[in-house]
Scaffold this motif. Sequence first.
Motif, short mmCIF file in Angstrom:
data_model
loop_
_atom_site.label_atom_id
_atom_site.label_comp_id
_atom_site.label_asym_id
_atom_site.label_seq_id
_atom_site.Cartn_x
_atom_site.Cartn_y
_atom_site.Cartn_z
N GLN A 326 1.12 -1.31 0.07
CA GLN A 326 -0.54 -0.36 0.25
C GLN A 326 0.60 0.97 -0.59
O GLN A 326 0.58 1.54 -0.52
CB GLN A 326 -0.36 0.25 1.14
CG GLN A 326 -2.36 0.78 0.82
CD GLN A 326 -3.25 0.59 0.07
OE1 GLN A 326 -3.27 0.01 -0.05
NE2 GLN A 326 -3.64 1.16 -0.57
N SER A 327 1.83 1.64 0.77
CA SER A 327 3.43 2.73 0.60
C SER A 327 3.25 3.04 -0.42
O SER A 327 3.15 3.89 -1.16
CB SER A 327 3.92 2.28 1.86
OG SER A 327 4.47 1.07 1.67
N VAL A 328 3.60 1.37 -1.62
CA VAL A 328 4.67 1.64 -2.83
C VAL A 328 3.44 2.76 -3.44
O VAL A 328 3.91 3.60 -4.27
CB VAL A 328 4.95 1.01 -2.84
CG1 VAL A 328 5.51 0.80 -4.30
CG2 VAL A 328 6.53 -0.23 -2.46
N GLY A 330 0.33 4.24 -2.64
CA GLY A 330 0.87 5.68 -2.47
C GLY A 330 1.77 6.71 -2.92
O GLY A 330 1.34 7.14 -3.61
N ALA A 331 2.20 6.09 -2.90
CA ALA A 331 3.90 7.09 -3.77
C ALA A 331 3.65 6.62 -5.06
O ALA A 331 4.64 8.17 -5.74
CB ALA A 331 5.12 6.38 -3.14
N LEU A 332 3.62 6.17 -5.11
CA LEU A 332 3.66 5.79 -7.19
C LEU A 332 2.09 6.69 -7.26
O LEU A 332 2.84 7.30 -8.64
CB LEU A 332 3.29 4.32 -7.73
CG LEU A 332 4.91 3.48 -7.46
CD1 LEU A 332 4.74 2.24 -7.47
CD2 LEU A 332 5.84 4.20 -8.27
N GLY A 333 1.32 7.04 -6.84
CA GLY A 333 -0.11 7.63 -6.75
C GLY A 333 0.43 9.31 -7.37
O GLY A 333 -0.58 9.73 -7.47
N GLU A 334 1.50 10.07 -6.79
CA GLU A 334 1.43 11.14 -7.29
C GLU A 334 2.24 11.46 -8.11
O GLU A 334 1.81 12.14 -8.99
CB GLU A 334 2.97 11.57 -6.06
CG GLU A 334 3.49 11.35 -5.03
CD GLU A 334 4.55 11.60 -3.84
OE1 GLU A 334 5.23 12.30 -4.51
OE2 GLU A 334 4.20 11.30 -2.32
N LEU A 335 2.31 10.77 -9.35
CA LEU A 335 2.79 10.82 -10.76
C LEU A 335 2.20 9.72 -11.16
O LEU A 335 1.82 9.73 -12.65
CB LEU A 335 4.34 10.52 -10.90
CG LEU A 335 5.40 11.56 -10.27
CD1 LEU A 335 6.89 11.31 -10.12
CD2 LEU A 335 5.24 12.91 -10.94
N PHE A 336 2.26 8.41 -10.97
CA PHE A 336 1.34 7.60 -11.93
C PHE A 336 -0.10 7.78 -11.92
O PHE A 336 -0.66 7.47 -10.14
CB PHE A 336 1.55 6.80 -11.76
CG PHE A 336 3.24 6.95 -12.51
CD1 PHE A 336 4.22 7.20 -13.28
CD2 PHE A 336 4.06 6.90 -11.15
CE1 PHE A 336 5.16 7.24 -13.64
CE2 PHE A 336 5.72 6.90 -11.97
CZ PHE A 336 5.74 7.46 -12.40
N ASP A 778 9.45 -9.57 -0.72
CA ASP A 778 9.26 -8.75 0.43
C ASP A 778 10.12 -7.75 0.49
O ASP A 778 9.57 -6.73 1.60
CB ASP A 778 9.92 -9.31 1.58
CG ASP A 778 9.29 -10.71 2.06
OD1 ASP A 778 7.84 -10.92 1.68
OD2 ASP A 778 9.58 -11.68 2.81
N ALA A 779 10.71 -7.10 -0.47
CA ALA A 779 11.85 -5.49 -0.12
C ALA A 779 11.17 -4.24 -0.19
O ALA A 779 11.51 -3.43 -0.19
CB ALA A 779 12.98 -6.10 -1.56
N LEU A 780 9.82 -4.73 -0.80
CA LEU A 780 8.41 -3.75 -0.65
C LEU A 780 7.33 -3.41 -0.11
O LEU A 780 6.40 -2.42 -0.03
CB LEU A 780 8.68 -3.09 -2.20
CG LEU A 780 9.80 -2.55 -3.05
CD1 LEU A 780 9.30 -2.51 -4.72
CD2 LEU A 780 10.61 -1.19 -2.91
N LYS A 781 7.57 -4.16 0.85
CA LYS A 781 6.03 -4.87 1.67
C LYS A 781 6.19 -3.62 2.88
O LYS A 781 7.26 -3.15 3.66
CB LYS A 781 5.70 -5.88 2.09
CG LYS A 781 5.81 -6.66 0.68
CD LYS A 781 5.44 -8.53 1.85
CE LYS A 781 4.91 -9.39 0.94
NZ LYS A 781 4.95 -10.88 1.18
N ASP A 782 4.84 -2.77 3.50
CA ASP A 782 4.63 -1.96 4.59
C ASP A 782 5.67 -3.15 5.32
O ASP A 782 6.00 -2.11 6.21
CB ASP A 782 3.12 -1.81 4.48
CG ASP A 782 2.99 -0.96 3.11
OD1 ASP A 782 3.25 -0.88 1.98
OD2 ASP A 782 1.62 -1.09 3.07
#
Length: 879
Positions: A326-328, A330-336, A778-782
Amino acid sequence: MNINELTLKGECVMADSKDFRFKFWTLNLVFIGVLITIVVVLALMSKKINLKKDFTEDQIFTISDGFTNILGNLKALEEPVFVNYYTSEKMPAQLGDLRQKTQDLFEEISALSGGLVEYKIIYPEKEAAKDAETKVAKYREKMEALKAWEQQAEANRGKKPDRPKEPKQQPTTIQDFMRMQQGMQKTDEEIAGDRQKKADAMAKGSGRPADEHYYEMLQKDFMYEATDDLQVQGIGKIPFTEKQGSEVIDSAFYSTIHVKYLDKDAEVIGGHFFIENLELELATRILKLTAPIKPKVAFFDGRPPAAPTPPANPLQGPPPQRSDYQSVIGALGELFDVRQTKLEEGDSISDLQKSLLEEAKKAREEDKTKVAGLRSVEDEAKISCLIVAQPDNLEERQVFEISKAISEGIPTVFLVSRHSVDVSQGQQGGMMKGYPISFLNPGLDDYFRSLGVGIFSELLASNQCVGLPVIQQFQGKYIMVEAPAASCLLARVDEGVVNTDAALMNRIQHLVFPSTNGLSIDEKKIEELGIKVESLAWTHKHTWAKQVSPFNQTPFGQPQPTSLMSEQRDFFQRKDPDRYGDDFIEKRNLAVQLTGKIPFFFQNKKVPAWKKKEEPTPGGPGGINPHGGFPGGLPPGLVPPGRGGPAGQPQEAGEPGNTEAQNSAQGNNTPPAPNQANKAVTNESASAPPKPQENSPQPVVPAGPGTDPVKPDGSSTTTENKSGPETEIQAGGPGTDAQLTPPQPKKENKPAPQPTQDEVASVTVSDRCNVVIFNSVDALKDSFHLGQRGQNPAYQPNLMFFKNAIETFALGEDLLSIRRKTLTQRNFNPGTTSKKQNTIQTVNFLLLPGIIGAFGLAIFISRRVQASNYERQIQRQSK
C-alpha cells in the motif's frame, strides 16, 4: 664643477624620476580602468550570455539535458509555473552561499523555459514585519476613528465606524491551548481588552506610554499571524543548532520552495539544504503539476490479502482491504495513475487497456482534458508500465498475458522469489510466531528460462545485513529487542556489489533483499536471443545458501511449519570467514535488467484458455491464512509428511531448470490446515481434497437479500467496474452490510472472449522491450518499510530504486538523467597509510600555498630591484 652645475644636474635627475613615476602611475591607472570596464561589461552581458563555468565532476551547477527537455515541453502551457523560495536573510554558516546558488539556478531555469517558470525570492520575516507595519497603521486609523466617534455628541455621531479585526494570537498558556483544542475563540473586544491590560502593566514598570506597548504587541501578533499562515501551507521555520566557539546557539531559519501552477494544489519542497538535489526536486514537481494526464501503471499482486473480517455491527460497513504494498502504491500515486488488476478472466491486461481507452474517449468528448491535438486517445490510454508483485502459482493464461505485454513493449518490473517471510507485528503477527516462512511457486520458470534467467531454490543469508526485531526473554519477561544478526530476509548489498553505473541504480548506495534466492544467467541463451542483460546487484562475498524444508520436527517428533526462529543457526548468526569459509557461495545476481527484442513465449502457439475457478483449500491462494507457512502448495521438489518420504525432504534439487510441469505437480500438494499445524500430520490429513472437474459448474454461495451471489472464496460474482483507480472486492452474505444495501446499477464490462480452439497467438515484437527482475517479494512490503517507529531508513533505497525504474519507463529518461547528479567527495584510496595521508594533507595545505606565496614574493622583490637599478642608471647618466 660649481654649485650651479650640480644643482642643474640634480634638477634633471629629479625631473627624470618624476617623469618615470608619472608614466608608471598613469599606465597602472589606465590598466585598472580598462579592467574595471571589462568586468562591468561582462557583468551586464552575463544575463544574456552564459559565461559561467562548472568545474564540478558531476556538473552540479549546470542544467542537465533531461531538465532542458522538460522545460522545453512547457511551451505548450497556457500559464507560467510560479516558484517561490522562502529563505531567511541570515542563514547558518554551514549552508554557505546556498541562497545565491539557488537564485542563479532559478535564473537559468527561467531563461531556458522562455519565461514560463517565474521565480521569486521571499524573506518571510522581512515580509511579515513589513505587512505587520501596514496593518498596524490601518488598525490605528480605525481605532482613532472609533474613539473620535465615541467622543462626539450623540446628535453629531453619524454612522459608527467598523471595529478593526484582531489578528490571530499565539497561545502562550495552557488555558490558551485548551481553548484552541475545544474550538473556543475570544471575541475581538476580549482580545483587545487582554492586550490593553498587559500594556498598562508594562507601562507602569517601564515609564513608557501604554499605547506604545499596545501597538508593539499588536505588531508581534500580526507577524505571528502571517508566519502561521505560511506554516499551514507547509512553509515553516527549520530548527537549527549552531556552535559558535564554546557556545551552542539554537535558532531557526526558512529554506523552503513553493511550486504553484494554475489552481492545482501547490507542491512544497521542504528543507532545501543541498543545491545538487534541487534540479531533480523541481523537475519532479513541475512534471506532476503540468502533466495533463498521469501515466497509467498496471499493478498485479499475485497474493492479494484475504478479505477483511466483517465488523460486528453491519451498519459500519466492511473494513478496507489493504494491500501488502500500500505504501508503494501510494508513493507512485503522486506521479502515476495506478490501476490494480487481478489478471483473471474479465480483468486481464487487455480488459484494462480497453477500459482505459473508453475512459480516454469519454474524457475527450466531455473536454475534461486539455490534450486534444497534442496526444492521441491511444497514447492517453497506454499502459506505461506493468508491475508483477509476488507471483504465486500463475496459470498458463496469466503467463501468456504477461509475456504478451512485455513483447508488445510494455516495460515490466517483477518482484519475484520462492520464499516470503511474515514480519508483521501485533498479537497475531508473524513476529509472535517466530517469523514463519511461506513457500512460493511463481509459475514463471519456463518463461524466465526461455530468456536465459533462472531462480535458485535455496534461501540466502549474509554477514552483511540489518537488524530485525525479535522476542527475547529477559529477567523472566519477554521483550522486543533489535537483533543485529545475519538473516536471509535482511541480506544487504552495499557499494561494491551494486552496479552504480547502471541508470536505474543512480544515487543508490545499497539495497536490502529480504527472502532472496539468487538469479542465474545463461550467457549462451542471452547471446542467442540477441538481448542485453545488465546485472544491477549481486551477493556479498560472505553469503551462504540454505535449503529450507517447509516442515521442522518438534522435540516430540511432530512436524511444524518452518520459521526463521526455528532456523536460528543459519539465519541469526553471522559466520566467521576463517572458520566457515567453505560455506560461502559464488556470486549470484539479485537484480537484473533485460532490454532489447524479447520474444513472445507463446508465438504461433494456441492461446491458453482461462481456468475455471476452483474451491480454495486451506493454506492455498485465497485460503484462511496467507502466512500459514506454505501458501499455494509446497515448493518445487518437496512433499508433505507421509507422502512418498519423510516430511520436508526434497525429491530433486530445486535449482533453476525445473520444468513448469514439475513445479505444478509439486505445487498441487496441500499442507495441513493452519489449526492443525501443531498436531501430528498423518497421510490422511496431509492429502489434498479432490479437485472438481475443470468444466464442472462452480458452486455459488447465496448471499443475503438484494445482493449478488458470492463465490466460495468470498468474492462477489458481479463484474466490477474497472474505471476506478482500484478494483474493490465486495463481500456479501448474512451478517454483512451488503444485506442492507439496495442493488445498484452496474456498468457492463464484458470480459475478453475465450479463444477459439484453433486460435493461434501472434504478436509483433517490439524492439524496445524492458524487463527488470528484482529477486525479492518482501523488499517493498509495508511490513518491512513501516514499523512501530515509522519508516525504516534501511529500506528507503529499495523504494528509490523502484521509483527510478517506474519513472524511467513511464516518463522517459529525462528524470533519470537528473538523478545521476551527485556531489563527488574526494577521499583517500582504501589502504592509504596515515603517514601518506598526513604527507598529502601537508602538501595541499602548506607546501602548495607556500610555493605560490614565495613565487609572488620573488616577483615583487625582482621588480623592486629593477626599479632601483633603473634609478641608479639614470643618476649615473646625469653625472
